[in-house]
Scaffold this motif. Structure first.
Motif, PDB file in Angstrom:
ATOM      1  N   PRO A   2     -41.655 -12.579   1.565  1.00  0.00           N
ATOM      2  CA  PRO A   2     -41.280 -13.975   1.786  1.00  0.00           C
ATOM      3  C   PRO A   2     -39.828 -14.065   2.221  1.00  0.00           C
ATOM      4  O   PRO A   2     -38.993 -13.237   1.859  1.00  0.00           O
ATOM      5  CB  PRO A   2     -41.483 -14.607   0.403  1.00  0.00           C
ATOM      6  CG  PRO A   2     -41.279 -13.475  -0.556  1.00  0.00           C
ATOM      7  CD  PRO A   2     -41.838 -12.257   0.139  1.00  0.00           C
ATOM      8  N   LYS A   3     -39.511 -15.080   2.990  1.00  0.00           N
ATOM      9  CA  LYS A   3     -38.133 -15.270   3.427  1.00  0.00           C
ATOM     10  C   LYS A   3     -37.274 -15.820   2.296  1.00  0.00           C
ATOM     11  O   LYS A   3     -36.084 -15.534   2.207  1.00  0.00           O
ATOM     12  CB  LYS A   3     -38.081 -16.205   4.627  1.00  0.00           C
ATOM     13  CG  LYS A   3     -36.672 -16.384   5.185  1.00  0.00           C
ATOM     14  CD  LYS A   3     -36.680 -16.978   6.562  1.00  0.00           C
ATOM     15  CE  LYS A   3     -35.269 -17.036   7.144  1.00  0.00           C
ATOM     16  NZ  LYS A   3     -35.266 -17.497   8.551  1.00  0.00           N
ATOM     17  N   VAL A   4     -37.879 -16.629   1.419  1.00  0.00           N
ATOM     18  CA  VAL A   4     -37.130 -17.291   0.352  1.00  0.00           C
ATOM     19  C   VAL A   4     -37.764 -16.998  -0.992  1.00  0.00           C
ATOM     20  O   VAL A   4     -38.984 -17.051  -1.146  1.00  0.00           O
ATOM     21  CB  VAL A   4     -37.075 -18.821   0.557  1.00  0.00           C
ATOM     22  CG1 VAL A   4     -36.217 -19.474  -0.530  1.00  0.00           C
ATOM     23  CG2 VAL A   4     -36.546 -19.167   1.939  1.00  0.00           C
ATOM     24  N   SER A   5     -36.933 -16.684  -1.974  1.00  0.00           N
ATOM     25  CA  SER A   5     -37.362 -16.574  -3.370  1.00  0.00           C
ATOM     26  C   SER A   5     -36.699 -17.704  -4.145  1.00  0.00           C
ATOM     27  O   SER A   5     -35.487 -17.913  -4.036  1.00  0.00           O
ATOM     28  CB  SER A   5     -36.941 -15.231  -3.968  1.00  0.00           C
ATOM     29  OG  SER A   5     -37.494 -14.147  -3.256  1.00  0.00           O
ATOM     30  N   ILE A   6     -37.482 -18.438  -4.918  1.00  0.00           N
ATOM     31  CA  ILE A   6     -36.942 -19.494  -5.780  1.00  0.00           C
ATOM     32  C   ILE A   6     -37.078 -19.029  -7.222  1.00  0.00           C
ATOM     33  O   ILE A   6     -38.183 -18.754  -7.695  1.00  0.00           O
ATOM     34  CB  ILE A   6     -37.677 -20.828  -5.580  1.00  0.00           C
ATOM     35  CG1 ILE A   6     -37.684 -21.232  -4.105  1.00  0.00           C
ATOM     36  CG2 ILE A   6     -37.020 -21.924  -6.428  1.00  0.00           C
ATOM     37  CD1 ILE A   6     -38.528 -22.460  -3.811  1.00  0.00           C
ATOM     38  N   VAL A   7     -35.949 -18.931  -7.906  1.00  0.00           N
ATOM     39  CA  VAL A   7     -35.915 -18.448  -9.282  1.00  0.00           C
ATOM     40  C   VAL A   7     -35.908 -19.650 -10.229  1.00  0.00           C
ATOM     41  O   VAL A   7     -35.062 -20.549 -10.096  1.00  0.00           O
ATOM     42  CB  VAL A   7     -34.677 -17.561  -9.524  1.00  0.00           C
ATOM     43  CG1 VAL A   7     -34.584 -17.148 -10.995  1.00  0.00           C
ATOM     44  CG2 VAL A   7     -34.730 -16.338  -8.617  1.00  0.00           C
ATOM     45  N   VAL A   8     -36.839 -19.648 -11.179  1.00  0.00           N
ATOM     46  CA  VAL A   8     -36.984 -20.748 -12.140  1.00  0.00           C
ATOM     47  C   VAL A   8     -36.784 -20.193 -13.547  1.00  0.00           C
ATOM     48  O   VAL A   8     -37.716 -19.620 -14.133  1.00  0.00           O
ATOM     49  CB  VAL A   8     -38.362 -21.418 -12.026  1.00  0.00           C
ATOM     50  CG1 VAL A   8     -38.473 -22.590 -13.003  1.00  0.00           C
ATOM     51  CG2 VAL A   8     -38.619 -21.888 -10.593  1.00  0.00           C
ATOM     52  N   PRO A   9     -35.592 -20.315 -14.132  1.00  0.00           N
ATOM     53  CA  PRO A   9     -35.411 -19.924 -15.531  1.00  0.00           C
ATOM     54  C   PRO A   9     -36.148 -20.919 -16.430  1.00  0.00           C
ATOM     55  O   PRO A   9     -36.032 -22.139 -16.231  1.00  0.00           O
ATOM     56  CB  PRO A   9     -33.895 -20.015 -15.739  1.00  0.00           C
ATOM     57  CG  PRO A   9     -33.312 -20.260 -14.384  1.00  0.00           C
ATOM     58  CD  PRO A   9     -34.371 -20.868 -13.548  1.00  0.00           C
TER      59      PRO A   9
END
Length: 320
Positions: A2-9
């Protein structure tokens, strides 16, 4: 990849996490992965993630390391060239990610892209308030004094920018740190300032309140002293990086921080705390008084009215 990773703590976020994930997986830009880092939750947070079948969704489970530790674990697992962050009780508007990808693609010198935020209450209802930050020509002093990035759910950052500030403490054998895990307050501004002060990457914003940032009223005033102590510790840590910079700008930055905390205390209905913080801010530096006289005056007036006459005497504050 993927081009973007979204990190959700996520820590004990079972109530709000489904809405957060719906907003992220529903982005108009779809070349993404969402990495939820369950940071030692005890409320079924991980089960909420496992109940979803979207192949773009990944789950990491770890012992509690705090917000910074969860973000660092997510960054380590991320595969994207761009990495976004969204706390597990906040939301993204559907076109937020597309706007950030376009911003970063079109301007290779920008390492950290951010947007404004609209504020919502604990139930997700709009508060009618927003964070409308400076968007361009952002210098390190702008980051220090007014933190235009605003909150930890507003930023999308190049992987290369994070790599430029990575370090590995002696106590950490296996993973780099990007956010300082010894901080439980001011961890965001500490990271943004290291980017501004130690790298050549630019920091810039895009128009629109594209993040929905949740405000929890409970405990705001009680946390003010802890927040201020965390901010002062951040200043002490970073001062050796740029002694002249901090000598020049810390009094004004402290005044803005105290004004911000005073406004949070007003929102929490704590007039005594609000007035104490507002007066400390004026004593720290006159900079906010002449740079933003209306906001400074309204903060002091609201604190005085709340302290003397209670909540019934208050009109609504402007933007937080």
């Amino acid at each position: 990849m993927p081009k973007v990773s979204i990190v959700v703590p996520a820590f004990n976020a079972a109530r709000t996490l489904p809405g957060t994930l719906a907003s992220l997986l529903g982005q108009s830009y779809t070349d993404l992965e969402v990495i939820v880092v369950d940071d030692g939750s005890e409320d079924g947070t991980a089960a909420q993630v496992r109940a979803l079948s979207d192949p773009r969704l990944r789950l990491l489970v770890q012992e509690n390391r705090g917000l910074s530790g969860a973000r660092n674990s997510g960054i380590r697992a991320a595969r994207g060239a761009y990495i976004g962050f969204c706390d597990a009780d906040d939301l993204w508007r559907a076109d937020k990610l597309a706007a950030h990808v376009r911003h970063l693609d079109e301007t290779p010198a920008i390492g950290l892209s951010y947007s404004g935020s609209a504020l919502i209450d604990a139930a997700g209802r709009p508060l009618g308030l927003s964070q409308r930050p400076r968007l361009g020509a952002v210098r390190p002093d702008h980051v220090f004094l007014r933190n235009p990035v605003g909150n930890g759910s507003a930023a999308v950052i190049r992987r290369a920018t994070l790599a430029a500030i990575a370090w590995r403490p002696a106590s950490e054998p296996a993973r780099d740190w990007y956010f300082d895990e010894t901080f439980r307050q001011s961890e965001d501004i500490e990271c943004w300032l290291r980017i501004a002060l130690t790298t050549d990457w630019q920091i810039a914003g895009i128009p629109g309140a594209l993040t929905l940032y949740r405000i929890h009223q409970g405990g705001l005033s009680a946390a003010a002293d802890r927040q201020l102590a965390g901010w002062e510790r951040m200043v002490a840590k970073l001062t050796p990086l740029a002694p002249d910079f901090f000598a020049r700008h810390t009094p004004a930055a402290r005044a803005y921080q105290l004004r911000y905390l005073a406004r949070r205390a007003v929102s929490a209905g704590d007039g005594r705390m609000a007035l104490r913080l507002a007066l400390r801010g004026i004593a720290a530096s006159p900079h906010p008084l002449w740079a933003e006289p209306a906001k400074s005056a309204s903060t002091l007036a609201a604190a005085c009215a709340l302290r003397l006459f209670g909540a019934a005497a208050l009109g609504r504050l402007g933007a937080a």
